[in-house]
Design an enzyme around this catalytic site. Sequence first.
Site, PDB file in Angstrom:
ATOM      1  N   GLY A 189      26.900 -28.970  -1.230  1.00  0.00           N
ATOM      2  CA  GLY A 189      26.120 -27.844  -1.771  1.00  0.00           C
ATOM      3  C   GLY A 189      26.777 -26.499  -1.533  1.00  0.00           C
ATOM      4  N   GLY A 190      28.119 -26.474  -1.490  1.00  0.00           N
ATOM      5  CA  GLY A 190      28.839 -25.195  -1.445  1.00  0.00           C
ATOM      6  C   GLY A 190      29.162 -24.732  -2.855  1.00  0.00           C
ATOM      7  CB  ALA A 240      33.433 -16.587   1.865  1.00  0.00           C
ATOM      8  N   GLY A 279      36.106 -12.424  -0.272  1.00  0.00           N
ATOM      9  CA  GLY A 279      35.745 -12.529  -1.681  1.00  0.00           C
ATOM     10  C   GLY A 279      36.651 -13.508  -2.397  1.00  0.00           C
ATOM     11  CD  GLU A 324      41.063 -10.787   1.481  1.00  0.00           C
ATOM     12  OE1 GLU A 324      41.616 -11.801   1.030  1.00  0.00           O
ATOM     13  OE2 GLU A 324      39.905 -10.778   1.913  1.00  0.00           O
ATOM     14  CG  HIS A 368      40.871 -15.889  11.493  1.00  0.00           C
ATOM     15  ND1 HIS A 368      40.902 -14.896  12.450  1.00  0.00           N
ATOM     16  CD2 HIS A 368      40.670 -15.260  10.317  1.00  0.00           C
ATOM     17  CE1 HIS A 368      40.721 -13.729  11.856  1.00  0.00           C
ATOM     18  NE2 HIS A 368      40.582 -13.922  10.560  1.00  0.00           N
ATOM     19  NE  ARG A 380      44.253 -15.253   8.181  1.00  0.00           N
ATOM     20  CZ  ARG A 380      43.215 -15.501   7.388  1.00  0.00           C
ATOM     21  NH1 ARG A 380      42.998 -16.715   6.939  1.00  0.00           N
ATOM     22  NH2 ARG A 380      42.402 -14.540   7.037  1.00  0.00           N
ATOM     23  CG  HIS A 384      39.725 -19.551   8.810  1.00  0.00           C
ATOM     24  ND1 HIS A 384      38.410 -19.188   9.026  1.00  0.00           N
ATOM     25  CD2 HIS A 384      40.165 -18.761   7.802  1.00  0.00           C
ATOM     26  CE1 HIS A 384      38.070 -18.224   8.176  1.00  0.00           C
ATOM     27  NE2 HIS A 384      39.103 -17.961   7.419  1.00  0.00           N
ATOM     28  NE  ARG A 398      42.715 -19.759   3.127  1.00  0.00           N
ATOM     29  CZ  ARG A 398      41.666 -18.989   3.427  1.00  0.00           C
ATOM     30  NH1 ARG A 398      40.702 -18.834   2.547  1.00  0.00           N
ATOM     31  NH2 ARG A 398      41.558 -18.411   4.597  1.00  0.00           N
ATOM     32  CB  SER A 443      39.829 -21.222  -0.199  1.00  0.00           C
ATOM     33  OG  SER A 443      39.664 -20.055   0.536  1.00  0.00           O
TER      34      SER A 443
HETATM   35  C1  LIG Z   1      34.072 -17.670   8.165  1.00  0.00           C
HETATM   36  C2  LIG Z   1      34.793 -18.009   6.886  1.00  0.00           C
HETATM   37  C3  LIG Z   1      35.204 -16.990   6.027  1.00  0.00           C
HETATM   38  C4  LIG Z   1      35.878 -17.302   4.823  1.00  0.00           C
HETATM   39  N1  LIG Z   1      36.216 -16.291   3.956  1.00  0.00           N
HETATM   40  C5  LIG Z   1      36.772 -16.613   2.753  1.00  0.00           C
HETATM   41  C6  LIG Z   1      37.013 -15.599   1.765  1.00  0.00           C
HETATM   42  O1  LIG Z   1      36.701 -14.437   1.959  1.00  0.00           O
HETATM   43  N2  LIG Z   1      37.576 -15.979   0.590  1.00  0.00           N
HETATM   44  C7  LIG Z   1      37.932 -17.276   0.314  1.00  0.00           C
HETATM   45  O2  LIG Z   1      38.454 -17.561  -0.772  1.00  0.00           O
HETATM   46  N3  LIG Z   1      37.681 -18.252   1.221  1.00  0.00           N
HETATM   47  C8  LIG Z   1      37.106 -17.951   2.410  1.00  0.00           C
HETATM   48  N4  LIG Z   1      36.843 -18.958   3.312  1.00  0.00           N
HETATM   49  C9  LIG Z   1      37.095 -20.352   2.905  1.00  0.00           C
HETATM   50  C10 LIG Z   1      36.038 -20.768   1.878  1.00  0.00           C
HETATM   51  O3  LIG Z   1      34.790 -20.255   2.268  1.00  0.00           O
HETATM   52  C11 LIG Z   1      35.934 -22.292   1.742  1.00  0.00           C
HETATM   53  O4  LIG Z   1      37.196 -22.856   1.571  1.00  0.00           O
HETATM   54  C12 LIG Z   1      35.083 -22.655   0.521  1.00  0.00           C
HETATM   55  O5  LIG Z   1      33.835 -22.013   0.606  1.00  0.00           O
HETATM   56  C13 LIG Z   1      34.884 -24.152   0.432  1.00  0.00           C
HETATM   57  O6  LIG Z   1      33.904 -24.416  -0.554  1.00  0.00           O
HETATM   58  P1  LIG Z   1      33.448 -25.918  -0.788  1.00  0.00           P
HETATM   59  O7  LIG Z   1      32.452 -25.909  -1.879  1.00  0.00           O
HETATM   60  O8  LIG Z   1      34.656 -26.759  -0.945  1.00  0.00           O
HETATM   61  O9  LIG Z   1      32.811 -26.341   0.610  1.00  0.00           O
HETATM   62  P2  LIG Z   1      31.522 -25.734   1.491  1.00  0.00           P
HETATM   63  O10 LIG Z   1      31.170 -24.417   0.945  1.00  0.00           O
HETATM   64  O11 LIG Z   1      31.935 -25.865   2.869  1.00  0.00           O
HETATM   65  O12 LIG Z   1      30.403 -26.769   1.100  1.00  0.00           O
HETATM   66  C14 LIG Z   1      30.471 -28.115   1.554  1.00  0.00           C
HETATM   67  C15 LIG Z   1      29.115 -28.767   1.340  1.00  0.00           C
HETATM   68  O13 LIG Z   1      29.197 -30.160   1.585  1.00  0.00           O
HETATM   69  C16 LIG Z   1      28.152 -30.565   2.480  1.00  0.00           C
HETATM   70  N5  LIG Z   1      28.635 -31.776   3.168  1.00  0.00           N
HETATM   71  C17 LIG Z   1      29.704 -31.914   3.986  1.00  0.00           C
HETATM   72  N6  LIG Z   1      29.865 -33.209   4.324  1.00  0.00           N
HETATM   73  C18 LIG Z   1      28.878 -33.910   3.703  1.00  0.00           C
HETATM   74  C19 LIG Z   1      28.516 -35.293   3.648  1.00  0.00           C
HETATM   75  N7  LIG Z   1      29.236 -36.224   4.278  1.00  0.00           N
HETATM   76  N8  LIG Z   1      27.409 -35.630   2.935  1.00  0.00           N
HETATM   77  C20 LIG Z   1      26.668 -34.706   2.275  1.00  0.00           C
HETATM   78  N9  LIG Z   1      27.002 -33.385   2.265  1.00  0.00           N
HETATM   79  C21 LIG Z   1      28.078 -32.996   2.968  1.00  0.00           C
HETATM   80  C22 LIG Z   1      27.931 -29.341   3.350  1.00  0.00           C
HETATM   81  O14 LIG Z   1      26.692 -29.368   4.006  1.00  0.00           O
HETATM   82  C23 LIG Z   1      28.015 -28.262   2.266  1.00  0.00           C
HETATM   83  O15 LIG Z   1      26.818 -28.205   1.534  1.00  0.00           O
HETATM   84  C24 LIG Z   1      36.160 -18.654   4.514  1.00  0.00           C
HETATM   85  C25 LIG Z   1      35.752 -19.679   5.372  1.00  0.00           C
HETATM   86  C26 LIG Z   1      35.066 -19.360   6.547  1.00  0.00           C
HETATM   87  C27 LIG Z   1      34.610 -20.484   7.444  1.00  0.00           C
END
Ligand SMILES: Cc1cc2nc3c(=O)[nH]c(=O)nc-3n(C[C@H](O)[C@H](O)[C@H](O)COP(=O)(O)OP(=O)(O)OC[C@H]3O[C@@H](n4cnc5c(N)ncnc54)[C@H](O)[C@@H]3O)c2cc1C
Length: 535
Positions: free
Chosen positions: A20-21, A53, A56, A121, A240, A286, A345, A380, A385
Amino acid sequence: MSHQILNRMTNFDDVIIVGGGLTGLFCALKLAPRPVTLIAAAPLGQGASTAWAQGGIAAAVGEGDSPEAHAVDTIAAGGGLVDEAIALALAREAPARIRDLLHYGVPFDRDLEGRLAVGREAAHSARRIVHVRGDMAGRAIIAALTEAVRRTPSIRLIEGYVAEALLTEDNEVTGLQLRKANEPNVMPLTIAARAVVLATGGIGHLYAVTTNPREASGLGLAIAARAGAVIADPEFVQFHPTAIMAGRDPAPLATEALRGEGAILINGKGERFMAARHRLAELAPRDIVARGVFAEIAAGRGAFLDARDALGARFADKFPTVHASCLAAGIDPARVPIPVAPAAHYHMGGIAVDARGRSSIDGLWAGGEVSSTGAHGANRLASNSLLEAVVYAARIAEDIKSSALPATARAPAASPPRRNAAFPALSETNLRAMMTSRVGVIRDGDHLAEAVRAFARLEREAHSAALANMAASALLVAASAWTRRESRGAHYRSDCPAESQALAHRTMTTLAKARAIAESLADRAPARDAQPMMA
Ligand SMILES: Cc1cc2nc3c(=O)[nH]c(=O)nc-3n(C[C@H](O)[C@H](O)[C@H](O)COP(=O)(O)OP(=O)(O)OC[C@H]3O[C@@H](n4cnc5c(N)ncnc54)[C@H](O)[C@@H]3O)c2cc1C
């Protein structure tokens, strides 16, 4: 959705999206009105890195910028392993996906003339980061998409369930095994599926010190790997350099902008240590700063971010989020240096996918941080990302819409359930500590071999599915880090500190290969390795 209702729904054959990301939500919206089931380990808005995040999304939408320039910066950051065609295509699709996000209601900041405001950035040659209210991009994206998903009748939501096994037959997806989160003694459920999209995020929580939520434990990577999927570049983990060591897990970030404002890094003796390591001192790339911080901590001197002279009383105004994190830990950053450490990170590696997001298993797509597209190589570029997540989510939706899925789902055979999905506390703690100390910022062959053997044993012997999955992901990272006898991008080996031309290629591996590496290392195990990791 209640467990009882879900229990009766063991034969739906929709497209199933796990996560749910940004990736999962965007993919589900793009598939509408096609029925999809979206499963997330935590309620929407929680347990996803996306929501945290701050910077941005990188997109060449500013005046004078171009996708070609964006791709050049991406390739330069990636330590020679970026797939250049993938990087260019990603940069070209960025403006269209930003328009989509605006359409779904993400309130990106605008300048006085109404154009998208773009920030700068590190390592970007132009201002190209679209953001929301300064550092609120992630939260705003998740809020807007969650609302859109909840309004979309074709999306069936199952929150609070963890996917713990991917079921396949003849290298084709047949379903998923799920378990209710935080209820380890409830039996798992089996769901039939013709198409599964894994969008489960990263692996940061495999490390003792991380910025990632607990749900980023590598479970998605593991279930694909255990089903035989090809995994790419798992050894490349970005750290990080300045997470705040305030006794919180996950650790809050002390943003790089603090160093941009003149904050310096000192050790416990008050010595400034980065100036001797790089001509840019605290503003070095970094991975170099992360290694400097790690080395001071490993030498027992500790590492601190000192903003007393640079910011002093202005700290609270300029960096309210960091200030609040420090105060909560009893640290007044205007008056004392902040204790810091490198934190896991971002994972550059993941399930190997092609340009449509297809994995090596029929019917399995992967997008976002759990996947590896070739866009990031060995390191990266900041804010790429979220871009990769949104671009591949759209591509996966497009590909599924135009794919001829099998007419009906095969009846999946459940995998033999492990006793429960609980995380035995001591084993998880040990695994995370070992990842940080043996497979972290500075690695070497002997310690990696020790980690490989321990994770292989844990993967075999763990009583809980969750712990076995964590161990599988940890094993993939450690085994590939052991195999890559060079230093490149975020992967640094003190016993092989130079880059090797012969290794200037991506890693393509499988869990079977990682297990075989563990077996080959078994004979060389010193006696101390025999200590059990299980609680
Ligand atoms: C503090 C921080 C700051 C960041 N800042 C930036 C930024 O400014 N810009 C940028 O580009 N990137 C940034 N990143 C990286 C970026 O946020 C992530 O790479 C990106 O959001 C990943 O998106 P996603 O949809 O792949 O995963 P997520 O957004 O992590 O979503 C994963 C989902 O899967 C679910 N899940 C996991 N395992 C399971 C399972 N086995 N069964 C069911 N559900 C599960 C989780 O609960 C969640 O809902 C940052 C990361 C962090 C931690």
